[in-house]
Design an enzyme around this catalytic site. Structure first.
Site, PDB file in Angstrom:
ATOM      1  N   HIS A  14     -11.831  -6.447   8.028  1.00 16.43           N
ATOM      2  CA  HIS A  14     -12.586  -6.018   6.905  1.00 16.43           C
ATOM      3  C   HIS A  14     -13.271  -4.921   6.391  1.00 16.43           C
ATOM      4  CE1 HIS A  14      -9.941  -8.958   5.604  1.00 16.43           C
ATOM      5  NE2 HIS A  14     -10.012  -9.023   4.417  1.00 16.43           N
ATOM      6  N   GLU A  48       0.762  -1.349  -0.393  1.00 19.71           N
ATOM      7  CA  GLU A  48      -0.254   0.031   0.306  1.00 19.71           C
ATOM      8  C   GLU A  48       0.344   0.707   0.275  1.00 19.71           C
ATOM      9  OE1 GLU A  48      -2.738  -3.690   1.098  1.00 19.71           O
ATOM     10  OE2 GLU A  48      -0.052  -2.890   1.768  1.00 19.71           O
TER      11      GLU A  48
END
Length: 362
Positions: free
Chosen positions: A166, A96
Site C-alpha cells: 500500500h 483492475e
C-alpha cells in the site's frame, strides 16, 4: 477484515498526514490572482471538487472503480453517486484489468471515462491494458482513433505504515510507455487544476495522488473551473547554488531542505517540482543546472531504474560542461517497501540535507 484495514489506513493518514510526523512540513500554495472566489480545501476535497465539476459540465463523463459509489477509501468521490446517480458514478468488481479495459472501451466510443484504481500497488493486473492497449491505441490506428478521454486516478506513495502492498511509487514503470501522460500533484491547488487538465486531455493519463497529502495538503482552491499545464515544471524557489528536483510530497521535503541549507550553509537552493513525469519539462531543469552547476534529485521509489535516473542521464547529456559535481540522487532503497522501517526508507530532509552538504563540499 477489509473494513478494519481501511479504517486503520484512514486513521494513520488523519493522525499524521500518512507519514511520521517529522517527515515533511506542507508548504501551502498561493492562489494565483484572477481565478475568482476560493475555498479552503484539503487535497481529497479538491479532487472531489474537480470530479463534481466534470460530472456537472460534461454529460458524457462517468466515474467508476472499487467502492467509488461509497466515496472510495480516501473519500475522493464522496456523495457524487447521490448527486449524479448510479449510472454515472458506480462500483465495479474487484478486477483492475477489467476496470481499465472497460475504461478504454468507454473512451474510444466518446465517453469521458474516469477510472479509479484503489491503490497504485493494485495497478499491475491492469498493466497490459494500460501499456499495450490504451497507450498504443492512437499509434496503431494511424491516428484515426484514440482513447484520450481516459483518466486513471490512483492513490500512491507512502501512507503511514501501509507496508509493501500500500505504499509503492510505481510511476517509472509507466514513464517507459510512449502514449501515456503521468502526473503527480504536490497539493490541493495543483491537484484540482491538473486533474481537470488530465480528464480533458486527448491522451490517456495516469494521475497519481500521494496519499500522505490527502489531508495534510490544504490550500485556498478556486471554486470555479481552471486547469494547470501538463508537462510544465514549477520553480517554487529560485536559487543560484544547488538545484533540488522532486515531485509529489518530496517537493515539500526539498523546500525544507532549502531552508536548512540557507540557514546552516548559506547556500541558495533552487527548488523545482516536475509536476508531470511524462512528458517532463527538460528545458526548465537544464536552464536551472546551467545556472547552479549542482543538482539533487529526490523520490520515494527505489533508486535502481527510478525516474531520477532518466533525469540524471539527460542532465549528463545536456549539461555536462556546466556540472561542478556529480548528479546526486536521494531515494527509497532497493528493497520492497518496509513496514516498521518506513521512516528510514523515505528520503527525508536530513538525508537530502546531507546530500546538499556533499554537493557543496565536492
Amino acid at each position: 477484515m477489509l473494513k478494519r484495514a481501511v479504517k486503520l489506513l484512514r486513521t494513520n493518514i488523519s493522525n499524521n498526514g500518512g507519514r511520521s510526523s517529522s517527515s515533511f512540513t506542507y508548504f501551502a500554495e498561493k492562489t494565483p490572482e484572477n481565478r475568482g472566489p476560493t475555498e479552503k480545501l484539503n487535497m481529497f476535497q479538491a479532487i472531489n471538487n474537480a470530479l463534481d465539476l466534470v460530472l456537472r459540465t460534461d454529460p458524457s463523463s462517468v466515474i467508476f472503480g472499487e467502492d467509488v459509489g461509497f466515496g472510495g477509501v480516501f473519500r475522493c468521490s464522496l456523495d457524487l453517486q447521490k448527486k449524479y446517480g448510479k449510472e454515472r458514478v458506480f462500483n465495479t468488481p474487484l478486477c483492475e484489468q477489467g476496470i481499465v479495459g472497460f475504461g478504454i472501451g468507454l473512451a474510444v466510443t466518446g465517453t469521458t471515462a474516469i477510472a479509479e484504481i484503489q491503490f497504485a500497488d493494485y495497478m499491475f493486473p491492469a498493466f497490459d491494458q494500460i501499456v499495450n492497449e490504451a497507450a498504443k491505441y492512437r499509434y496503431r490506428s494511424g491516428n484515426l482513433f484514440n482513447c484520450g478521454k481516459l483518466t486513471i486516478r490512483t492513490p500512491s506513495s507512502a501512507i503511514g505504515h501501509g507496508g509493501l502492498y500500500h505504499s509503492q511509487s510505481p510511476e517509472s514503470y509507466y514513464t517507459h510507455t510512449p502514449g501515456l501522460k503521468i502526473v503527480i500533484p504536490r497539493g490541493a491547488l495543483k491537484a484540482k487544476g491538473l486533474l481537470l487538465a488530465c480528464i480533458r486531455d486527448e491522451d490517456p493519463c495516469i494521475f497519481f495522488e500521494p496519499k500522505s497529502l490527502y489531508r495534510a495538503a490544504t490550500d485556498e482552491v478556486p471554486v470555479g473551473d481552471y486547469e494547470c499545464e501538463l508537462g510544465k515544471a514549477d520553480i517554487l524557489r529560485t536559487g543560484t547554488d544547488v538545484t533540488l528536483i522532486g515531485w509529489g510530497p518530496q517537493v515539500h521535503v526539498l523546500l525544507e531542505v532549502a531552508d536548512l541549507a540557507k540557514e546552516k550553509l548559506k547556500v541558495n537552493c533552487e527548488v523545482i517540482d516536475l509536476v508531470s513525469l511524462l512528458p517532463w519539462d527538460k528545458q526548465t531543469v537544464i536552464n536551472s543546472i546551467k545556472k547552479t552547476g549542482k543538482v539533487l534529485i529526490a523520490h520515494e521509489a527505489p533508486k535502481t531504474s527510478g525516474f531520477g535516473g532518466e533525469i540524471a542521464s539527460t542532465i549528463q547529456e545536456e549539461c555536462f560542461l556546466h556540472l561542478e559535481a556529480p548528479v546526486s540522487r536521494v531515494t527509497g532503497f532497493d528493497t520492497p517497501f518496509p513496514h516498521v522501517f518506513e521512516p528510514f526508507y523515505l528520503p527525508n530532509k536530513w538525508r537530502c540535507f546531507e546530500a546538499v552538504q556533499n554537493l557543496v563540499c565536492f
